[in-house]
Design an enzyme around this catalytic site. Structure first.
Site, mmCIF file in Angstrom:
data_model
loop_
_atom_site.group_PDB
_atom_site.id
_atom_site.type_symbol
_atom_site.label_atom_id
_atom_site.label_comp_id
_atom_site.label_asym_id
_atom_site.label_seq_id
_atom_site.Cartn_x
_atom_site.Cartn_y
_atom_site.Cartn_z
ATOM 1 N N SER A 289 0.855 -1.180 0.000
ATOM 2 C CA SER A 289 0.000 0.000 0.000
ATOM 3 C C SER A 289 0.892 1.231 0.000
ATOM 4 O O SER A 289 1.940 1.247 0.652
ATOM 5 C CB SER A 289 -0.879 -0.006 1.254
ATOM 6 O OG SER A 289 -1.313 1.300 1.555
ATOM 7 N N LYS A 295 0.582 -3.225 4.868
ATOM 8 C CA LYS A 295 -0.322 -3.956 3.973
ATOM 9 C C LYS A 295 0.380 -4.871 2.978
ATOM 10 O O LYS A 295 1.451 -4.566 2.469
ATOM 11 C CB LYS A 295 -1.198 -2.973 3.178
ATOM 12 C CG LYS A 295 -2.225 -2.229 3.964
ATOM 13 C CD LYS A 295 -3.256 -3.128 4.654
ATOM 14 C CE LYS A 295 -4.085 -3.956 3.705
ATOM 15 N NZ LYS A 295 -5.025 -3.147 2.942
ATOM 16 N N GLU A 302 -7.731 -9.682 -7.245
ATOM 17 C CA GLU A 302 -8.792 -8.670 -7.336
ATOM 18 C C GLU A 302 -8.976 -8.167 -8.759
ATOM 19 O O GLU A 302 -10.086 -7.983 -9.243
ATOM 20 C CB GLU A 302 -8.454 -7.470 -6.446
ATOM 21 C CG GLU A 302 -8.586 -7.765 -4.979
ATOM 22 C CD GLU A 302 -8.046 -6.608 -4.143
ATOM 23 O OE1 GLU A 302 -8.437 -5.454 -4.376
ATOM 24 O OE2 GLU A 302 -7.201 -6.875 -3.272
#
Ligand code: ARG
Length: 484
Positions: A289, A295, A302
């Protein structure tokens, strides 16, 4: 990159069809109607088909041997220029077919002007598109097999480890991890079936249909079909130039592959969350991130889920384009290319990313087992235990459901309730032991170790069969690529 990437300037374009019209084409017309900015992917297949067409013209006595040699070497030169990107496009080149013909004519002089004899761009474009899809679909088939191999490898590694099987995303019954992974593998096997099916429908040559009605010249479409490796030839020239079923079918196959990837993607997103903790992706297949330092995100999974929407859109878009078209060719059909090229490219990218992402992920069997060893996951086994002893299933279901309800309301365990139940008792309670339920899934195609080991062999055989089918096709068509 064609001239369309930049400003058209003030150059006056001279198109191949200019003679009929009193004025040159408006710049706005050219900008709106061109397909050169995206159809250069067809260059190689246009040249392949032009070589076959040339042989056909020679055989029909429409082009003399010397002329054919000159055109042939011009096609070689054009191919070379396109490959090494020295080909110079002109504003009048509205599509790749026009550009190639224009250049061949420049190189071969008046003989070159014979290449378009008994041919229209209408049959030319659809021939090139069929050839393009033939090779792309074979590549996609190979890409799918790589994903299947990664799934199979993980399934074998998982051995007898088990996890919860879900319905409604609620824990339902324990299943072998391998069983879950093979489930995705079989979906891809059907995609491969569909690709082979699609390839058989692609296997018909439209070349020789002309603009829509064939020609008065003595060409032999079957000869040209054979030269291009098509085993069949069109029966109706109007159908040949206007049929885009094969494009729709291809888009459907690609959208279905996208849906299958999306379903795995969704599971990987769930499984890699802290809430599940079933899987960790390799760092090289995860993203970070830009703001949150801790993260680690499953972006491939996705994005595959996201891109499946785009693949579905490409299918529905072209279906809408085709639905109201009168026979035969209409310029609307030029709209077949961008969705096809896009779906092919996106499906390839996604499959290529998925195979190594799956191959490198780590499955956390302890976490999976812990979730599966839920006291209620063997409830059906208790009911089946009663059935084996003569209780009608509906009654057995009721007995067990009452035990579950009592355990929940009293804050006791199911094992306690079962042990003291007169119809069940301590013998039945043994079924609630860890890992017992999954071993009892013995029926054909079921989730336990016995049927899954049969399934593993069936899956390996299926991959092997598909690989040999694919390599037979690849050999048949590769010869043609060499010949061209
Ligand atoms: N670029 C066109 C297409 O993709 C080629 C066919 C043009 N034919 C015509 N009659 N204008 O469909």
């Amino acid at each position: 990159m064609g001239p369309w990437a930049s400003d058209l300037g003030t150059e006056v374009a001279v198109t191949l069809w200019q003679a009929r019209l009193s004025e040159g084409p408006a710049r706005e017309l050219l900008e709106f109607t061109q397909s050169l900015s995206f159809d250069q992917k067809l260059a190689r297949y246009d040249i392949m088909a032009s070589r076959a067409h040339l042989k056909g013209l020679q055989k029909a006595g429409l082009v003399a041997r010397q002329e054919a040699l000159l055109i042939e070497s011009s096609l070689d030169k054009v191919e070379e220029e396109l490959m090494d990107r020295t080909f110079s496009f002109e504003v009048s080149d509205e599509d790749i077919h026009t550009a190639i013909e224009r250049r061949v004519t420049e190189l071969a002089g008046p003989s070159g002007a014979k290449i378009h004899t008994a041919r229209s761009r209408n049959d030319q474009v659809v021939t090139a598109l069929r050839l393009y899809l033939r090779y792309e679909l074979m590549e996609i088939c190979a890409n799918i097999i790589e994903v299947q191999e990664a799934l199979a490898q993980k399934a074998i590694e998982a051995a007898d480890n088990y996890m919860p099987g879900y319905t409604h995303l609620q824990r339902a019954q324990p299943v072998l991890v391998a069983h879950h992974l093979f489930a995705h593998g079989w979906a891809f096997a059907r995609d491969i079936d569909r690709i082979f099916d699609c390839l058989s429908r692609l296997d018909s040559s439209p070349l020789g249909a002309g603009a829509l009605a064939g020609t008065s010249l003595a060409i032999d479409p079957s000869f040209v079909a054979d030269e291009l490796g098509f085993s069949k030839v069109f029966q109706n020239s109007m159908d040949a130039v206007s049929d885009r079923d094969f494009a729709l079918e291809t888009l459907f196959v690609l959208a279905t592959i996208g849906i299958h990837l999306s379903r795995i993607g969704e599971e990987i997103v769930n499984w890699s969350s802290q809430e599940f903790g079933f899987v960790s992706l390799a760092d090289s297949f995860s993203t970070g991130s830009s703001m949150l330092p801790h993260k680690k995100n499953p972006d491939i999974a996705e994005l595959a889920r996201g891109k499946s929407g785009r693949l579905i859109g490409n299918l529905t878009g072209l279906m809408a384009t085709c639905k109201g078209l009168p026979l035969a060719y209409n310029r609307d059909l030029q709209e077949d290319k961008e969705p096809l090229f896009d779906s092919i490219e996106q499906a390839k990218l996604a499959l290529k990313a998925f195979a190594p992402m799956i191959a490198t992920m780590t499955l956390h069997y302890d976490k999976m087992r812990e979730s599966a060893d839920n006291q209620f996951s063997a409830a059906i086994d208790l009911a089946e235990w009663l059935v084996e002893r003569g209780t009608p299933f509906r009654r057995a279901h009721e007995i067990v459901a009452k035990c579950v309800a009592k355990a929940l309301s009293d804050g006791t365990t199911l094992a306690e309730q079962v042990t003291k139940n007169v119809e069940l008792g301590p013998e039945a309670a043994k079924l609630l032991g860890k890992g017992v339920a999954v071993r009892r899934r013995t029926s054909l195609g079921g989730a336990g170790p016995a049927p899954v080991s049969i399934q593993a062999d069936q899956f390996a055989n299926r991959i092997e069969e598909d690989c040999s089918k694919l390599s037979r096709l690849a050999n048949r068509f590769a010869k043609l690529l060499d010949r061209s």
